[in-house]
Write a protein that holds these residues in place. Structure first.
Motif, PDB file in Angstrom:
ATOM      1  N   TYR A 561       0.840  -1.190   0.000  1.00  0.00           N
ATOM      2  CA  TYR A 561       0.000   0.000   0.000  1.00  0.00           C
ATOM      3  C   TYR A 561       0.876   1.242   0.000  1.00  0.00           C
ATOM      4  O   TYR A 561       1.947   1.271   0.620  1.00  0.00           O
ATOM      5  N   TYR A 562       0.398   2.264  -0.665  1.00  0.00           N
ATOM      6  CA  TYR A 562       1.072   3.560  -0.745  1.00  0.00           C
ATOM      7  C   TYR A 562       0.184   4.555  -0.015  1.00  0.00           C
ATOM      8  O   TYR A 562      -0.963   4.794  -0.409  1.00  0.00           O
ATOM      9  N   LEU A 563       0.677   5.103   1.085  1.00  0.00           N
ATOM     10  CA  LEU A 563      -0.112   5.979   1.934  1.00  0.00           C
ATOM     11  C   LEU A 563       0.342   7.427   1.746  1.00  0.00           C
ATOM     12  O   LEU A 563       1.538   7.728   1.827  1.00  0.00           O
ATOM     13  N   VAL A 564      -0.615   8.313   1.512  1.00  0.00           N
ATOM     14  CA  VAL A 564      -0.343   9.729   1.332  1.00  0.00           C
ATOM     15  C   VAL A 564      -1.079  10.501   2.420  1.00  0.00           C
ATOM     16  O   VAL A 564      -2.278  10.272   2.653  1.00  0.00           O
ATOM     17  N   SER A 565      -0.364  11.393   3.085  1.00  0.00           N
ATOM     18  CA  SER A 565      -0.984  12.197   4.145  1.00  0.00           C
ATOM     19  C   SER A 565      -0.442  13.617   4.084  1.00  0.00           C
ATOM     20  O   SER A 565       0.382  13.956   3.230  1.00  0.00           O
ATOM     21  N   ALA A 566      -0.901  14.459   5.000  1.00  0.00           N
ATOM     22  CA  ALA A 566      -0.590  15.893   4.957  1.00  0.00           C
ATOM     23  C   ALA A 566       0.902  16.137   5.120  1.00  0.00           C
ATOM     24  O   ALA A 566       1.548  15.597   6.026  1.00  0.00           O
ATOM     25  N   GLY A 567       1.457  16.986   4.255  1.00  0.00           N
ATOM     26  CA  GLY A 567       2.882  17.249   4.271  1.00  0.00           C
ATOM     27  C   GLY A 567       3.371  17.879   5.554  1.00  0.00           C
ATOM     28  O   GLY A 567       4.494  17.624   6.004  1.00  0.00           O
ATOM     29  N   ALA A 568       2.551  18.710   6.175  1.00  0.00           N
ATOM     30  CA  ALA A 568       2.974  19.395   7.392  1.00  0.00           C
ATOM     31  C   ALA A 568       3.149  18.438   8.559  1.00  0.00           C
ATOM     32  O   ALA A 568       3.794  18.776   9.548  1.00  0.00           O
ATOM     33  N   TRP A 569       2.591  17.223   8.432  1.00  0.00           N
ATOM     34  CA  TRP A 569       2.549  16.298   9.566  1.00  0.00           C
ATOM     35  C   TRP A 569       3.331  15.019   9.289  1.00  0.00           C
ATOM     36  O   TRP A 569       3.038  13.972   9.872  1.00  0.00           O
ATOM     37  N   GLU A 570       4.356  15.098   8.458  1.00  0.00           N
ATOM     38  CA  GLU A 570       5.074  13.892   8.055  1.00  0.00           C
ATOM     39  C   GLU A 570       5.653  13.124   9.253  1.00  0.00           C
ATOM     40  O   GLU A 570       5.415  11.921   9.414  1.00  0.00           O
ATOM     41  N   THR A 571       6.435  13.791  10.096  1.00  0.00           N
ATOM     42  CA  THR A 571       7.066  13.109  11.223  1.00  0.00           C
ATOM     43  C   THR A 571       6.019  12.655  12.229  1.00  0.00           C
ATOM     44  O   THR A 571       6.113  11.567  12.811  1.00  0.00           O
ATOM     45  N   TYR A 572       5.022  13.471  12.431  1.00  0.00           N
ATOM     46  CA  TYR A 572       3.901  13.167  13.337  1.00  0.00           C
ATOM     47  C   TYR A 572       3.189  11.891  12.878  1.00  0.00           C
ATOM     48  O   TYR A 572       2.927  10.979  13.678  1.00  0.00           O
TER      49      TYR A 572
END
Length: 834
Positions: A561-572
């Protein structure tokens, strides 16, 4: 000394003592606090003790409010007077722009129940005649706060903590932390004083603790080094001076007049309060240096730096201008000490990255104000799993793993000198930039791109004119329509009428694969998992059933699976994902591999009615005329395609609500693919589009954004995301979500507001003068020709057609609750075939 405790708090300043107090109050037994010197020996002792009740950060506003209310109860509980002077806080404005800021402050204050008043120059002069008010436009007044004695309030909290069973040990230095898998073993040394210095003794211990909290203030860098993590908490010098008694002030008080409020002349960059018949002046000047970038020296105790009067000369002269009676008053004392900062000025409160049961409470530039509330809400996080407010904006993992010492120094010094600048919601601070850039940064800049930054990445906010007209200022900021507004509107119109390209490379991206990947993601997220070749929008929840993270999941294979999420919260996001995988494996789950690939994949979003025609000219396929059709490439699916020479993972989705694709590609091909798209773009009306127009467009579709509509204080059902929740399966937080019910509902509103302003997503919502909710997003709708916003209201007010009022610029404007996705509610434009 105890060697086995439930929770160990490291640091005996106001913040650490408050945390120990509130953990005990929350019911935890065996709480211990250790301090390497004496309580209050760090920045607490030289703090000015101001209690600015209000803060523009939503979580910090609640924290400050709790502190002010809590400190007022301490004397009754402990018998110790914390030295709270409730004199109020007067925020003065020399310009209308500053008053615009205060009007936005007012809206946010109303959403959190913070009382305030507006005063005219005459009203100020009548109340406090020692002030020169001739050049003031007005002021915002908080009568319920003031200042407190930092040492006294800390000792009062310490007594309260001891009364609740907390053990407090002084002269104990932490030397090492070791996690065993079930507890922390903390190596400590008892410190002794020799020749005015603290030195280690031969007395050493190991403390076993289930949880550890660090509140080490100026020693944050040493703490980070011991824990093996990075921390953006580095102190900056802050100086303030104390005058001799001012005869005019002494006379004023002898005549029975009240004490002046804490005075904040933000345009002059200082605060002032009374002190024993004189005044304390605290400036936030330019060029204050960061200190202790690699750790506070062991020899530094309750010490200070030399005063630099030349650095604050301008602020001192403006102090005399505002209070003319001080012109001939001498200086009695001065303080120049370290105050810890972070790049955005907000503290680090929450779980440490990569570590279990390790909690950080570091980087407090307003530590006395925040101490009480931090203890309260962090105790909730630790004892209940989540706080009653969304604490993600203070989470230590909001910063990129790429931060360095030099980056932090530059940003923290910038943050210090920005304390009193106008905090425009559209501001972009320049220090330490550009930091992270895509390969097409220069090409975008040449096209007129004006950049913001997210997680260190430079990202176009809008595209202005390549050759700006005379007098046009790209850096023009405003609480109304900034210089960028007209260009963002044109970009939004282009997406709706032709086609636009958005650089979305900053998206956080992870690959999750392995024999256990499907089982893991199925219980980790609340929606059905997509079939191979399809995508789904889904959410990972907290233990309280609220939204922890939003993911777009692309299923590449049965177990990949390839998961995409908000850039501002990468480490979070990554930290939560990795820890959740650890839990899954510990429970006997099959192997799962998580790989961060953000820096490997570039992303362009191409959207608009002409998107398919443009891509058709570039796609390489045996049947190019049909490869982009709905039959071969339906909405919410993905295909590996070739655009010219570039291999592209194309995803049929658009955050703008138009026909479109997200194009994910090897990042080293960014420049090639950018140029290729533009080589055919002109004939299709292609336009570069920035983040601001995209934010407006997504509100026209009622697309929720993490950090705005989505957060740890609302469930998916409250956010109106029922269609993305599969109640037929078990997932983390499901029962808690159901038990919570629906306390409020997310709505989209269209607003008939002022001609020169849009809401910023911080405003209060009213019905018949009663506050019923708040906006979480705001902007302008090019499609409807009026303002738009999203937010939360009582469930009974969430029906389309409900009439509300939104407060902007101290006036209430009509706002109408619309159906979800007011623009193209049937999604016909997204699904259009070709």
């Amino acid at each position: 000394m105890k060697t086995h405790v439930k929770a160990l708090v490291v640091g005996g300043g106001a913040v650490g003592v408050s945390i120990a107090y509130h953990l005990a109050k929350a019911g935890w037994k065996d709480v211990m606090l250790v301090e390497r010197d004496e309580l209050t020996a760090g920045s607490t002792w030289h703090a000015a003790g101001l209690l600015p009740l209000f803060n523009m950060n939503y979580a910090s506003n609640f924290i400050h409010k709790y502190s002010v209310d809590f400190y007022k109860t301490l004397e009754e509980e402990t018998g110790l007077n914390p030295g709270f002077h409730i004199v109020g806080n007067l925020r003065m404005a020399q310009t209308q722009e500053r008053m615009d800021e205060y009007m936005l402050y007012s809206s946010v204050a109303e959403t959190t129940g913070v009382y305030h008043e507006f005063l005219s120059p005459k009203e100020m002069k009548d109340r406090w005649p020692l002030m020169n008010c001739e050049d003031l436009v007005g002021a915002l007044f908080h009568p319920q706060d003031g200042y407190i004695n930092p040492a006294d309030v800390t000792q009062a909290m310490a007594k309260g903590a001891r009364q609740r069973g907390v053990t407090i040990e002084r002269r104990i230095q932490v030397d090492a932390y070791r996690w065993t898998g079930s507890e922390w073993i903390v190596s400590v040394t008892r410190m002794i004083e020799k020749g005015g210095m603290l030195v280690p003794s031969e007395e050493k211990y190991e403390i076993h603790a289930e949880h550890v909290v660090t509140a080490t203030g100026n020693h944050a860098q040493r703490t980070a080094r011991l824990l093996g993590i990075k921390s953006p908490a580095i102190p900056v010098e802050h100086q303030y001076i104390v005058t001799e008694p001012d005869p005019a002030l002494v006379k004023w008080r002898e005549e029975g007049n009240p004490e002046h409020p804490v005075l904040r002349d933000s345009d002059a960059l200082w605060y002032v309060r009374e002190e024993r018949g004189g005044w304390i002046l605290g400036p936030y000047e330019k060029n204050a240096p960061a200190r202790f970038a690699y750790g506070c020296p062991d020899s530094f105790r309750a010490d200070l730096f030399p005063l630099d009067l030349e650095r604050i000369e301008e602020e001192y002269m403006s102090f005399i201008h505002r209070l003319p009676s001080v012109e001939h008053v001498g200086l009695k004392d001065d303080f120049n000490g370290p105050i810890c900062y972070t790049p955005d000025g907000n503290p680090l409160v929450g779980p440490a990255p990569g570590l279990r049961n390790m909690w950080l409470a570091e980087g407090f530039s307003f530590g006395i104000t925040a101490a009480g509330g931090t203890g309260y809400y962090l105790a909730q996080l630790m004892t209940e799993g989540e706080a009653e407010i969304d604490m993600s904006s203070l989470d230590p993992k909001r910063y990129s793993k790429d931060i360095t010492t030099e980056y932090t120094i530059k940003k923290n010094e910038e943050c210090y000198e920005h304390v009193f600048i106008c905090h425009h919601p559209d501001e972009e601070r320049p220090a330490a930039r550009p930091f992270k850039t895509t390969p097409n940064y220069d090409a975008q800049k040449a096209m007129g791109a004006q950049f913001g930054q997210v997680n260190g990445w430079e990202r176009p906010n809008y595209y202005g004119p390549k050759d700006a007209p005379e007098g046009f200022d790209h850096d023009s900021r405003s609480f109304r329509h900034g210089g960028w507004w007209q260009y963002a509107r044109a970009e939004a119109e282009a997406i709706r009428s032709t086609v636009g390209i958005i650089d979305a490379t900053a998206f956080a991206k992870h690959v999750v694969k392995g024999a256990g990947a499907t089982a893991f993601l199925d219980q980790f997220t609340c929606n059905k998992l997509p079939k191979v070749g399809r995508i789904n929008l889904t959410y990972a929840l907290t233990v309280k059933g609220t939204v922890r993270t939003e993911y777009t999941i692309v299923r590449l294979a049965e177990d990949e699976y390839y998961l995409v999420s908000a850039g501002a919260w990468e480490t979070y996001d990554e930290d939560f994902l990795l820890k959740s995988v650890e839990d899954f494996l510990a429970a006997g789950g099959a192997p799962v591999e998580v790989k961060a690939v953000t820096n490997q994949w570039g992303v362009f979003a191409l959207a608009g009615p002409n998107a398919r025609a443009l891509l058709a000219e570039l796609v390489r396929d045996a049947n190019p005329e049909t490869v982009l059709s709905n039959k071969r490439f339906p909405w919410l699916s993905y295909r590996d395609i070739e655009l010219g020479m570039a291999p592209v993972r194309a995803v049929r989705v658009a955050y703008t609500g138009e026909l479109g694709w997200e194009l994910h590609f090897p990042i080293e091909m960014s420049r090639y693919l950018w140029n290729l798209i533009w080589s055919v773009g002109e004939k299709h009306g292609l336009k570069g589009v920035g983040a601001r127009a995209q934010n407006w467009l997504r509100q026209e579709k009622s697309y929720r954004a993490f950090g705005n509509e989505l957060g740890r204080d609302a469930t998916p059902l409250e956010a109106g995301l029922d269609r993305f929740v599969d109640l037929g399966k078990d997932f983390l937080g499901k029962q808690a979500m159901l038990d919570t019910g629906v306390r409020s509902k997310c709505v989209t509103v269209l607003i008939d507001g002022p001609e020169d302003s849009d809401p910023w997503g911080k405003e209060a919502l009213f019905v018949d003068g009663e506050k019923v909710g708040r906006l979480t997003s705001g902007g302008y709708s090019a499609a409807f020709g009026k303002q738009i916003g999203m937010g939360y209201v009582r469930p009974d007010l969430a029906e389309p057609g409900t009439k509300l009022k939104v407060k902007m610029q101290m006036k209430e404007w009509d706002a109408l609750v619309t159906e979800d996705s007011p623009f193209d509610p049937q999604n016909a434009r997204i699904r259009i075939d070709g």
